[in-house]
Design a protein around this motif. Sequence first.
Motif, PDB file in Angstrom:
ATOM      1  N   GLY A  76       0.821  -1.205   0.000  1.00 28.17           N
ATOM      2  CA  GLY A  76       0.000   0.000   0.000  1.00 28.17           C
ATOM      3  C   GLY A  76       0.852   1.251   0.000  1.00 28.17           C
ATOM      4  O   GLY A  76       0.561   2.218  -0.709  1.00 28.17           O
ATOM      5  N   ALA A  77       1.927   1.238   0.783  1.00 26.08           N
ATOM      6  CA  ALA A  77       2.828   2.393   0.852  1.00 26.08           C
ATOM      7  C   ALA A  77       3.524   2.621  -0.487  1.00 26.08           C
ATOM      8  O   ALA A  77       3.641   3.757  -0.950  1.00 26.08           O
ATOM      9  N   GLU A  79       2.377   1.736  -3.402  1.00 32.23           N
ATOM     10  CA  GLU A  79       1.346   2.233  -4.323  1.00 32.23           C
ATOM     11  C   GLU A  79       1.097   3.726  -4.101  1.00 32.23           C
ATOM     12  O   GLU A  79       1.046   4.501  -5.055  1.00 32.23           O
ATOM     13  N   TYR A  80       0.935   4.125  -2.853  1.00 35.07           N
ATOM     14  CA  TYR A  80       0.708   5.543  -2.546  1.00 35.07           C
ATOM     15  C   TYR A  80       1.870   6.403  -3.036  1.00 35.07           C
ATOM     16  O   TYR A  80       1.663   7.450  -3.646  1.00 35.07           O
ATOM     17  N   GLU A  83       1.966   7.065  -6.605  1.00 33.34           N
ATOM     18  CA  GLU A  83       0.964   8.059  -7.000  1.00 33.34           C
ATOM     19  C   GLU A  83       1.272   9.435  -6.407  1.00 33.34           C
ATOM     20  O   GLU A  83       0.421  10.318  -6.413  1.00 33.34           O
ATOM     21  N   LYS A  85       1.635  10.256  -3.293  1.00 36.75           N
ATOM     22  CA  LYS A  85       0.856  10.497  -2.081  1.00 36.75           C
ATOM     23  C   LYS A  85       1.630   9.977  -0.875  1.00 36.75           C
ATOM     24  O   LYS A  85       2.414   9.037  -0.991  1.00 36.75           O
ATOM     25  N   PRO A  87       1.979   7.726   2.226  1.00 44.12           N
ATOM     26  CA  PRO A  87       1.329   6.470   2.611  1.00 44.12           C
ATOM     27  C   PRO A  87       0.324   6.669   3.748  1.00 44.12           C
ATOM     28  O   PRO A  87       0.556   7.451   4.676  1.00 44.12           O
ATOM     29  N   HIS A  88      -0.774   5.961   3.648  1.00 41.86           N
ATOM     30  CA  HIS A  88      -1.869   6.078   4.612  1.00 41.86           C
ATOM     31  C   HIS A  88      -1.395   5.840   6.037  1.00 41.86           C
ATOM     32  O   HIS A  88      -1.819   6.525   6.969  1.00 41.86           O
ATOM     33  N   ALA A 104      -2.074  15.100   1.849  1.00 42.85           N
ATOM     34  CA  ALA A 104      -2.097  13.935   0.969  1.00 42.85           C
ATOM     35  C   ALA A 104      -0.833  13.785   0.122  1.00 42.85           C
ATOM     36  O   ALA A 104      -0.301  12.689  -0.023  1.00 42.85           O
ATOM     37  N   ILE A 106       2.908  13.607  -1.163  1.00 43.04           N
ATOM     38  CA  ILE A 106       4.140  13.207  -0.484  1.00 43.04           C
ATOM     39  C   ILE A 106       5.096  14.388  -0.324  1.00 43.04           C
ATOM     40  O   ILE A 106       5.750  14.529   0.706  1.00 43.04           O
TER      41      ILE A 106
END
Length: 128
Positions: A76-77, A79-80, A83, A85, A87-88, A104, A106
């Motif tokens: 997930g990190a 992927e973020y 993009e 962004k 990471p969540h 949001a 990075i």
Amino acid sequence: VYEQAGNLSSRLPPDYVEDDYKAKMQKLGGLTVPLNMFLFQEIQRFQEVLAKVRFMLKQMQLAIKGEVVMTDELAGAVEYMGEAKAPHTWIYTASGTEFSWIIAGIAGWFGMLLQTAEQDTLWLETGR
């Protein structure tokens, strides 16, 4: 993402060592001063964020190279970051509560990390 993780890792500020910042706070009047207590809590919280980011950036690089398992959290990190962004897991805990600042992108998120480190360090070194 591999290169971006390495770049961000190299720009991270050093960790805050509790014994060191407690000693510096003593010079500012100790933890009985309300603003010093606030700074102490701020640095503790910030260190948690810093440790999480440092660990995850290293783990992302290792996972991309195939040296550690690519967990769901790391995937997930990656992927973020792909993009552009943050990471969540850098922003929220697993229960969904705020862990750090809610930005949001990075670049903006990492800029805030650097700015916060600079501000806290300046306060710790010179007083408010």
